[in-house]
Write an enzyme that holds these catalytic residues in place. Structure first.
Site, PDB file in Angstrom:
ATOM      1  N   HIS A   1      -1.617  12.293   0.935  1.00  0.00           N
ATOM      2  CA  HIS A   1      -1.423  13.445   2.304  1.00  0.00           C
ATOM      3  C   HIS A   1      -1.256  12.918   3.164  1.00  0.00           C
ATOM      4  O   HIS A   1      -2.030  12.110   4.053  1.00  0.00           O
ATOM      5  CB  HIS A   1      -3.548  14.064   1.581  1.00  0.00           C
ATOM      6  CG  HIS A   1      -4.042  14.816   0.292  1.00  0.00           C
ATOM      7  ND1 HIS A   1      -4.134  13.586  -0.317  1.00  0.00           N
ATOM      8  CD2 HIS A   1      -3.413  15.783  -0.300  1.00  0.00           C
ATOM      9  CE1 HIS A   1      -5.217  14.381  -1.302  1.00  0.00           C
ATOM     10  NE2 HIS A   1      -4.263  15.544  -1.194  1.00  0.00           N
TER      11      HIS A   1
ATOM     12  N   SER B   1      -3.574  20.806  -3.321  1.00  0.00           N
ATOM     13  CA  SER B   1      -5.177  19.892  -2.042  1.00  0.00           C
ATOM     14  C   SER B   1      -4.022  20.327  -1.327  1.00  0.00           C
ATOM     15  O   SER B   1      -5.074  20.014   0.532  1.00  0.00           O
ATOM     16  CB  SER B   1      -5.497  18.348  -2.749  1.00  0.00           C
ATOM     17  OG  SER B   1      -3.723  17.835  -3.019  1.00  0.00           O
TER      18      SER B   1
ATOM     19  N   ASP C   1      -4.236   9.889   3.677  1.00  0.00           N
ATOM     20  CA  ASP C   1      -5.226   9.079   2.629  1.00  0.00           C
ATOM     21  C   ASP C   1      -3.627   8.462   2.592  1.00  0.00           C
ATOM     22  O   ASP C   1      -2.633   8.564   2.276  1.00  0.00           O
ATOM     23  CB  ASP C   1      -6.053   9.593   2.240  1.00  0.00           C
ATOM     24  CG  ASP C   1      -5.103  11.334   1.729  1.00  0.00           C
ATOM     25  OD1 ASP C   1      -4.739  10.838   1.594  1.00  0.00           O
ATOM     26  OD2 ASP C   1      -6.604  11.479   1.161  1.00  0.00           O
TER      27      ASP C   1
END
Ligand code: NAG
Ligand code: NAG
Length: 355
Positions: A333, A40, A330
């Site tokens: 990340h 990600s 978040d």
């Protein structure tokens, strides 16, 4: 005698442009394309095109992106692959290989095959239906064919060998698969799991090399014990950093770095570089005021204690007021601003080793 001298002069004059052009070619150190694999941290939206729970193509993700668009990037704005490409003067954004119409120019300057939730351990992607690293390599093979159709065999090969490859993954293997689920702990103790992941990373790099890649940067993992999600899960009532997880990250990074150095010396013509993400991220956590951060233990999204991917959405709680004060977007990340600081530092540190 004079005639043959004249003939020689004519010959030199005729050949000169070719000699000069060849010289320019061999000293051309520009990077034609950025080609990206991983999780990600560098997924610009591949997961939008597959069935998985690891998604973020909805607000407030992308809040600070161009047109406030939630593209599937796991942050409030741009992600490291975009930042590396623009700092190297390649392009502003690295597109996802899946799910978008890519024109010739997009392909010629590079794409990302990364998939949120993926890892070197095949079980890591299996648990969340992310795109495994082996499948990312298959997509790369398909990409190479397309490149050949556009640019012809010779130019395609030149692009493949001179491009910069960015591989960022491994965090989910330790943080999710090993520490959070019980599956791997049945068969592996921590040292043997680390060895397994490092071996998988090494095979991945060798396969990439066998396909023609030469300039390969491979990131180690971050201080996973200090991710807001891990503080919540295993940091006790005070949500402290989990020492064991950070120690595991340090050991993993050291083993990976050694293995990559070995590959760098054994694979002819390669430039394989270990990128230390741990130190720069830890520095932001230990000296937040030096960078203007006020909050390092909570994400900006919602309460900041558990929200990530599907649970970080505009229906539950709004994001924080001033995202620039937050290290994390978040619970997993970093924010765009934090990523920018890290990437700037990393590029100045490693750029010469990748030329
Ligand atoms: C050298 O790099 C430039 C990009 O700055 C590119 O336009 C040119 O085609 C490259 N030359 C060769 C011979 O690859
Ligand atoms: C990789 O190998 C090259 C020689 O092939 C060497 O110049 C370079 O310093 C090595 N880089 C690392 C990070 O070991």
């Amino acid at each position: 005698m004079i005639a043959s001298f004249a003939r020689l002069c004519v010959l030199i004059i005729l050949l000169l442009p070719y000699v000069l052009r060849a010289q320019a070619r061999s000293s051309n150190r520009t990077t034609p394309a950025l080609i990206v694999f991983g999780d990600s941290v560098v997924d610009p939206g591949n997961n939008n095109a597959i069935v998985t729970t690891v998604k973020c193509n909805f607000p407030p993700y992308g809040k600070d992106f161009i047109n406030h668009k939630a593209t599937g990037r796991f942050s409030n704005g741009k992600i490291p692959s975009d930042m590396i490409a623009s700092r190297l003067g390649i392009k502003q954004l690295v597109p996802a290989y899946l799910g978008t119409e890519l024109d010739a120019e997009d392909l010629l300057t590079g794409v990302s095959f990364a998939s949120g939730g993926s890892g070197y351990d095949p079980l890591t992607s299996e648990l969340v239906q992310a795109i495994p690293m082996s499948e990312q390599l298959n997509m790369f093979k398909e990409y190479m064919k397309k490149l050949e159709e556009i640019a012809g065999g010779r130019r395609a090969q030149d692009i493949i060998s001179r491009s910069l490859y960015v591989v960022i993954t491994g965090t989910d293997d330790l943080a999710n698969t090993y520490f959070t689920t019980p599956f791997r702990r049945v068969d592996y103790d921590l040292p043997s799991y680390i060895k397994f992941v490092v071996e998988s990373a090494s095979s991945f790099v060798q396969e990439l090399y066998n396909l023609g890649a030469r300039r390969i940067s491979v990131s180690g993992i971050s201080p996973i014990g200090c991710l807001p999600s891990q503080r919540t899960l295993a940091g006790g009532i005070e949500r402290e950093c989990v020492d064991l997880y950070n120690q595991a990250a340090v050991i993993y990074n050291s083993e990976l770095s050694k293995e990559l150095q070995r590959l760098n010396h054994t694979l002819p013509g390669s430039r394989i570089v270990f990128i230390d993400m741990y130190t720069s991220l830890l520095d932001l956590m230990q000296r937040p005021e030096a960078y203007g951060f006020k909050e390092i233990a909570r994400g900006c999204c919602g309460t900041g204690i558990f929200e990530v991917t599907l649970t970080c959405n505009s229906f539950t709680a709004p994001p924080c007021e001033d995202v620039s004060k937050y290290l994390f977007w978040d619970t997993y990340h970093p924010t765009e601003r934090a990523y920018n600081i890290i990437i700037k530092k990393i590029l100045s540190q490693y750029r010469s080793s990748l030329d």
